[in-house]
Design a protein around this motif. Structure first.
Motif, PDB file in Angstrom:
ATOM      1  N   TYR A   1       0.808  -1.209   0.000  1.00 52.93           N
ATOM      2  CA  TYR A   1       0.000   0.000   0.000  1.00 52.93           C
ATOM      3  C   TYR A   1       0.843   1.262   0.000  1.00 52.93           C
ATOM      4  CZ  TYR A   1      -3.875  -3.055   1.228  1.00 52.93           C
ATOM      5  OH  TYR A   1      -4.820  -4.031   1.224  1.00 52.93           O
ATOM      6  N   PHE A   2       2.145   1.117   0.139  1.00 55.00           N
ATOM      7  CA  PHE A   2       3.016   2.275   0.251  1.00 55.00           C
ATOM      8  C   PHE A   2       3.851   2.449  -1.013  1.00 55.00           C
ATOM      9  CE2 PHE A   2       2.201   3.464   4.553  1.00 55.00           C
ATOM     10  CZ  PHE A   2       1.627   2.319   5.070  1.00 55.00           C
ATOM     11  N   PRO A   3       4.322   3.690  -1.290  1.00 58.47           N
ATOM     12  CA  PRO A   3       5.045   4.013  -2.524  1.00 58.47           C
ATOM     13  C   PRO A   3       6.287   3.174  -2.748  1.00 58.47           C
ATOM     14  CG  PRO A   3       4.461   6.008  -1.353  1.00 58.47           C
ATOM     15  CD  PRO A   3       4.126   4.872  -0.452  1.00 58.47           C
ATOM     16  N   PHE A   4       6.909   2.673  -1.656  1.00 57.22           N
ATOM     17  CA  PHE A   4       8.158   1.963  -1.838  1.00 57.22           C
ATOM     18  C   PHE A   4       7.955   0.462  -2.029  1.00 57.22           C
ATOM     19  CE2 PHE A   4       7.830   0.434   2.450  1.00 57.22           C
ATOM     20  CZ  PHE A   4       7.283   1.479   3.160  1.00 57.22           C
ATOM     21  N   TYR A   5       6.700   0.059  -2.319  1.00 53.93           N
ATOM     22  CA  TYR A   5       6.391  -1.362  -2.440  1.00 53.93           C
ATOM     23  C   TYR A   5       7.173  -2.054  -3.559  1.00 53.93           C
ATOM     24  CZ  TYR A   5       3.962  -5.600  -3.659  1.00 53.93           C
ATOM     25  OH  TYR A   5       3.686  -6.894  -3.969  1.00 53.93           O
ATOM     26  N   HIS A   6       7.615  -1.257  -4.533  1.00 57.55           N
ATOM     27  CA  HIS A   6       8.247  -1.874  -5.692  1.00 57.55           C
ATOM     28  C   HIS A   6       9.444  -2.760  -5.346  1.00 57.55           C
ATOM     29  CE1 HIS A   6      10.605   1.794  -5.031  1.00 57.55           C
ATOM     30  NE2 HIS A   6      11.621   1.078  -5.504  1.00 57.55           N
ATOM     31  N   VAL A   7       9.989  -2.628  -4.127  1.00 55.43           N
ATOM     32  CA  VAL A   7      11.145  -3.456  -3.770  1.00 55.43           C
ATOM     33  C   VAL A   7      10.737  -4.872  -3.350  1.00 55.43           C
ATOM     34  CG1 VAL A   7      12.464  -1.463  -3.054  1.00 55.43           C
ATOM     35  CG2 VAL A   7      11.150  -2.710  -1.347  1.00 55.43           C
ATOM     36  N   TYR A   8       9.402  -5.114  -3.240  1.00 54.07           N
ATOM     37  CA  TYR A   8       8.925  -6.421  -2.811  1.00 54.07           C
ATOM     38  C   TYR A   8       8.186  -7.155  -3.926  1.00 54.07           C
ATOM     39  CZ  TYR A   8      10.121  -4.516   1.644  1.00 54.07           C
ATOM     40  OH  TYR A   8      10.819  -3.942   2.659  1.00 54.07           O
ATOM     41  N   GLN A   9       7.976  -8.450  -3.738  1.00 59.47           N
ATOM     42  CA  GLN A   9       7.246  -9.269  -4.697  1.00 59.47           C
ATOM     43  C   GLN A   9       5.744  -9.123  -4.473  1.00 59.47           C
ATOM     44  OE1 GLN A   9       8.873 -11.041  -7.066  1.00 59.47           O
ATOM     45  NE2 GLN A   9      10.691 -10.028  -6.266  1.00 59.47           N
ATOM     46  N   GLN A  10       4.944  -9.442  -5.501  1.00 59.18           N
ATOM     47  CA  GLN A  10       3.500  -9.456  -5.350  1.00 59.18           C
ATOM     48  C   GLN A  10       3.094 -10.582  -4.387  1.00 59.18           C
ATOM     49  OE1 GLN A  10       1.217  -7.476  -6.509  1.00 59.18           O
ATOM     50  NE2 GLN A  10       2.630  -6.169  -7.659  1.00 59.18           N
TER      51      GLN A  10
ATOM     52  N   HIS B   1      15.754  -4.385   7.779  1.00 61.97           N
ATOM     53  CA  HIS B   1      16.471  -4.328   6.508  1.00 61.97           C
ATOM     54  C   HIS B   1      16.799  -2.877   6.178  1.00 61.97           C
ATOM     55  CE1 HIS B   1      16.373  -8.502   5.274  1.00 61.97           C
ATOM     56  NE2 HIS B   1      15.120  -8.588   5.701  1.00 61.97           N
ATOM     57  N   ARG B   2      18.030  -2.618   5.809  1.00 63.24           N
ATOM     58  CA  ARG B   2      18.534  -1.259   5.683  1.00 63.24           C
ATOM     59  C   ARG B   2      17.755  -0.383   4.695  1.00 63.24           C
ATOM     60  NH1 ARG B   2      19.219  -1.297  10.104  1.00 63.24           N
ATOM     61  NH2 ARG B   2      21.156  -1.639  11.194  1.00 63.24           N
ATOM     62  N   GLU B   3      17.404  -0.959   3.547  1.00 57.29           N
ATOM     63  CA  GLU B   3      16.671  -0.166   2.558  1.00 57.29           C
ATOM     64  C   GLU B   3      15.304   0.240   3.089  1.00 57.29           C
ATOM     65  OE1 GLU B   3      14.992  -0.469  -2.015  1.00 57.29           O
ATOM     66  OE2 GLU B   3      16.411  -1.958  -1.259  1.00 57.29           O
ATOM     67  N   LEU B   4      14.649  -0.690   3.769  1.00 60.43           N
ATOM     68  CA  LEU B   4      13.334  -0.411   4.344  1.00 60.43           C
ATOM     69  C   LEU B   4      13.434   0.636   5.450  1.00 60.43           C
ATOM     70  CD1 LEU B   4      10.353  -1.134   4.354  1.00 60.43           C
ATOM     71  CD2 LEU B   4      10.866  -2.997   5.954  1.00 60.43           C
ATOM     72  N   LEU B   5      14.453   0.516   6.295  1.00 58.62           N
ATOM     73  CA  LEU B   5      14.667   1.485   7.373  1.00 58.62           C
ATOM     74  C   LEU B   5      14.813   2.896   6.802  1.00 58.62           C
ATOM     75  CD1 LEU B   5      15.429   2.026  10.445  1.00 58.62           C
ATOM     76  CD2 LEU B   5      17.802   1.830   9.682  1.00 58.62           C
ATOM     77  N   ALA B   6      15.663   3.033   5.782  1.00 58.92           N
ATOM     78  CA  ALA B   6      15.901   4.344   5.191  1.00 58.92           C
ATOM     79  C   ALA B   6      14.627   4.908   4.573  1.00 58.92           C
ATOM     80  CB  ALA B   6      17.003   4.247   4.139  1.00 58.92           C
TER      81      ALA B   6
ATOM     82  N   LEU C   1      11.195  12.822  -2.559  1.00 59.83           N
ATOM     83  CA  LEU C   1      11.532  11.492  -2.063  1.00 59.83           C
ATOM     84  C   LEU C   1      11.277  10.410  -3.106  1.00 59.83           C
ATOM     85  CD1 LEU C   1      12.509   9.939   0.425  1.00 59.83           C
ATOM     86  CD2 LEU C   1      10.142   9.723   1.133  1.00 59.83           C
ATOM     87  N   THR C   2      10.274  10.607  -3.940  1.00 65.15           N
ATOM     88  CA  THR C   2       9.946   9.591  -4.946  1.00 65.15           C
ATOM     89  C   THR C   2      11.070   9.399  -5.960  1.00 65.15           C
ATOM     90  OG1 THR C   2       8.807  11.326  -6.189  1.00 65.15           O
ATOM     91  CG2 THR C   2       7.453   9.915  -4.776  1.00 65.15           C
ATOM     92  N   ASP C   3      11.947  10.385  -6.057  1.00 61.89           N
ATOM     93  CA  ASP C   3      13.054  10.303  -7.013  1.00 61.89           C
ATOM     94  C   ASP C   3      14.310   9.690  -6.406  1.00 61.89           C
ATOM     95  OD1 ASP C   3      11.428  11.639  -8.831  1.00 61.89           O
ATOM     96  OD2 ASP C   3      12.109  13.610  -8.142  1.00 61.89           O
ATOM     97  N   VAL C   4      14.231   9.321  -5.149  1.00 59.29           N
ATOM     98  CA  VAL C   4      15.440   8.904  -4.440  1.00 59.29           C
ATOM     99  C   VAL C   4      15.508   7.385  -4.304  1.00 59.29           C
ATOM    100  CG1 VAL C   4      16.725   9.079  -2.288  1.00 59.29           C
ATOM    101  CG2 VAL C   4      15.474  11.062  -3.154  1.00 59.29           C
ATOM    102  N   ASN C   5      16.652   6.843  -4.626  1.00 57.59           N
ATOM    103  CA  ASN C   5      16.901   5.416  -4.420  1.00 57.59           C
ATOM    104  C   ASN C   5      17.642   5.255  -3.097  1.00 57.59           C
ATOM    105  OD1 ASN C   5      17.476   2.738  -4.485  1.00 57.59           O
ATOM    106  ND2 ASN C   5      18.916   2.848  -6.188  1.00 57.59           N
ATOM    107  N   VAL C   6      16.885   4.981  -2.043  1.00 55.92           N
ATOM    108  CA  VAL C   6      17.491   4.927  -0.710  1.00 55.92           C
ATOM    109  C   VAL C   6      18.348   3.684  -0.496  1.00 55.92           C
ATOM    110  CG1 VAL C   6      15.730   6.343   0.392  1.00 55.92           C
ATOM    111  CG2 VAL C   6      15.405   3.871   0.238  1.00 55.92           C
ATOM    112  N   ALA C   7      18.319   2.770  -1.446  1.00 58.95           N
ATOM    113  CA  ALA C   7      19.186   1.593  -1.332  1.00 58.95           C
ATOM    114  C   ALA C   7      20.653   2.009  -1.319  1.00 58.95           C
ATOM    115  CB  ALA C   7      18.921   0.637  -2.498  1.00 58.95           C
TER     116      ALA C   7
END
Length: 627
Positions: free
Chosen positions: A17-26, A143-148, A531-537
């Motif tokens: 449900y959140f904008p950063f969902y793309h890092v996870y699988q369906q 997980h570091r990416e999620l934390l950021a 923030l949407t333009d940032v790759n926090v990984a």
């Protein structure tokens, strides 16, 4: 996320449900039931916000294992303080806080064993990357990416409200608070002794407003009493109307010094009593002179408060209650609480055995009121006028006995709300001197700190050109005074040091301002990225993680300060944040880095600057953008 069984539970799928969902699988079809259950536990998806999000997976699993409602775990799980020496987890659960037998006789080794067993029952997943047992704690690493992503998104989204929306405050009722602070004496220059009351009261008011409380700031002026009898006689003897108009406070101070030298004379004492009696009887000529003293003084005070960045909702004073204090004396008499001594003074017996081993004098032998009588009238009037939930008096610790008596008398009068009155006391500042010698007046201090900061800025190699150097020096200088004052317990006396206060490095207000200006300059040079333009990984370096972990703790620091009204917790937090940001600024350059990496780092520094500015404003400091 954390799972309470060997089966991998896909709570992480709720993040879709959140904008950063793309890092996870369906999610698979079979996971929806468990997602729904989790969201029911958390009440609604809307509540699945930063604080719910940052703890929710941990809450869900722990709730299941410990058989406790998730809300019972809110204050048991905390962010782990950053350590320079070693890697630390992000969160920790205190076993003692969720154990029924958490008494002192519960051995530490038992808590350690329970922590070990609980850690073994919890499994890592898409949110929690590591679980370990510590001394009486279970530690969780995200997980570091999620934390950021979570931290940076929420800091920049909430802005000035970051931290105050925390669920730590969800059970704290919003209240109406009356805060009485500063309260200098009319017809006297603003004494340095009132500085602490002013900045401490302002901090408490700022904090309560930020947390959603309704606050009424009252300046209760010392504008009545026998000292005005003395000043009135002094002005009649030594006063000059032209000097009163041109330099009122300075002239009244000189008059007060002169008449005090003559006050040993019995005739002078009698004249002073007669003058004050005329004031209480509303003699027109006497009242007119007193009103001039009051009006000139308030006008001067307002100018000084503006320099301090302090405002009041209400200017009150003892004079407002000189008639109502007579009503209070009548009430005390009707309730059988007022007793007369042989000399005719009125007292209230405060002793438990009613043997006068403890008492408070509330009336002079001539029937006139005293300071405590007017305070009683003021407290009753404020309740009638504002219907407050709490009333806080901010004065030095020498008045602790006075407020203890005040609250006791109110209780004896039948006012149960006296239990909701609080005295916040503070110690004395020692050794505050200007180049000309011992300091008496606050304005001398403000001028001195501004002058010294201007000199320091002029000689520093890193100083940038500012539009208004005088204003910048004033703001930085005030930050120096406030941070030195707020670093320790308010009740402690402390030795003031100009050199220590004005250091540009170390734990000082100057360093906070310098860090804020430096981070602001970084944003100005490179622009603000969405923030949407940032790759926090990209933010994987230890110095970046340390800043993120520290940002997690902000709500807990606010909560602690809200409980004991001590600013030192916020001061310590901001100083650590500044040091962490300074290190990261050196090791994580924005300029010269790849665009994706530069944007991620800029986002990190923007978040740090935002929280730094929020905390500084709570303390009464105006952040500068250049210095």
């Amino acid at each position: 996320m954390v799972s309470a069984s060997s089966e991998q539970q896909p709570y992480g799928d709720a993040f879709r449900y959140f904008p950063f969902y793309h890092v996870y699988q369906q999610p698979s079809k079979t996971s929806w039931t468990k997602i729904v259950i989790m969201l029911q536990i958390l009440n609604t998806l809307e509540r699945f916000h930063y604080k719910k999000l940052r703890y929710s997976p941990i809450y869900a699993a722990l709730s299941k294992v410990l058989d406790l409602p998730p809300e019972n775990l809110i204050k048991s799980i905390s962010a782990v303080p950053v350590s320079k020496k070693r890697h630390v987890a992000d969160f920790q659960l205190s076993i003692a806080s969720v154990t029924e037998d958490s008494s002192s006789d519960c051995l530490a080794q038992d808590l350690n064993l329970q922590a070990q067993k609980l850690a073994e029952r919890l499994k890592c997943d898409a949110v929690v990357s590591e679980i370990s047992a510590g001394p009486g704690t279970v530690n969780f690493t995200i997980h570091r990416e999620l934390l950021a992503k979570i931290v940076l998104q929420q800091v920049l989204k909430d802005g000035s409200e970051y931290g105050v929306k925390s669920e730590l405050f969800s059970t704290v009722p919003r209240q109406k608070a009356v805060i009485e602070f500063s309260s200098p004496n009319i017809a006297k220059k603003f004494h340095i002794g009132h500085l602490r009351s002013t900045i401490v009261g302002n901090f408490i008011a700022n904090l309560k407003v930020a947390l959603g409380h309704e606050v009424i700031r009252i300046n209760y002026l010392g504008d009545w009493g026998m000292q005005f009898g003395l000043l009135g006689v002094g002005f009649q003897r030594f006063g000059n109307k032209d000097k009163l108009k041109s330099s009122p406070l300075q002239h009244l101070f000189e008059v007060y010094v002169q008449i005090n030298k003559a006050a040993e004379d019995e005739n002078t004492k009698k004249l002073a009593k007669d003058f004050f009696r005329k004031l209480e009887e509303h003699d027109e000529q006497t009242l007119s002179l007193w009103k001039q003293f009051r009006d000139f003084t308030i006008e001067e005070y307002i100018r000084i408060y503006k320099r301090l960045g302090v405002h009041f909702d209400e200017y009150s004073g003892e004079s407002f209650y000189q008639e109502k204090s007579q009503e209070v004396l009548k009430m005390l008499e009707d309730k059988g609480l007022l007793q007369k001594t042989i000399t005719g003074t009125g007292i209230v017996d405060l002793s438990e055995k009613k043997d006068l081993s403890s008492f408070s004098t509330v009336m002079r032998s001539d029937g006139t009121s005293l300071y405590i009588t007017r305070d009683l009238a003021a407290a009753i009037d404020r309740m009638n006028k504002h219907s407050w939930d709490t009333m806080i008096y901010v004065t030095d610790k020498s008045q602790s006995n006075h407020f203890q008596h005040l609250f006791q008398i109110l209780k004896l009068m039948g006012y149960d709300w006296a239990e909701r009155c609080q005295h916040v006391s503070f110690g004395l500042v020692q050794g505050m001197k200007t180049r000309r010698g011992e300091v008496i007046f606050l304005e001398d201090v403000l001028n001195e700190v501004r002058s010294r900061m201007l000199q320091n800025m002029a000689s520093a190699k890193t100083t940038k050109e500012t539009e208004d150097p005088m204003e910048t020096a004033e703001k930085v200088g005030l930050a120096a005074l406030i941070i030195q004052d707020f670093r320790g317990l308010l009740s402690s006396d402390y030795q003031f040091s100009w050199d220590r206060a004005l250091q540009s490095r170390g734990d000082t207000g100057v360093f906070l301002q310098y860090t804020h200006a430096r981070l602001h300059s970084l944003e100005r040079m490179h622009g603000n990225e969405h923030l949407t333009d940032v790759n926090v990984a990209c933010l994987q370096e230890p110095d970046a993680i340390s800043v993120l972990q520290h940002l997690l703790r902000y709500d807990e620091v606010l909560y602690r300060s809200s409980q004991d009204l001590q600013p030192k917790h916020i001061v310590s937090y901001l100083l650590t944040l500044s040091h962490l940001a300074a290190v990261a600024h050196k090791t994580l350059p924005v300029k010269g880095s790849a665009p994706e990496l530069a944007q991620a780092r800029l986002c990190l520094f923007q978040a740090a600057r935002s929280v730094l500015a929020n905390g500084m404003k709570l303390l009464g400091i105006t952040p500068v953008t250049q210095m």
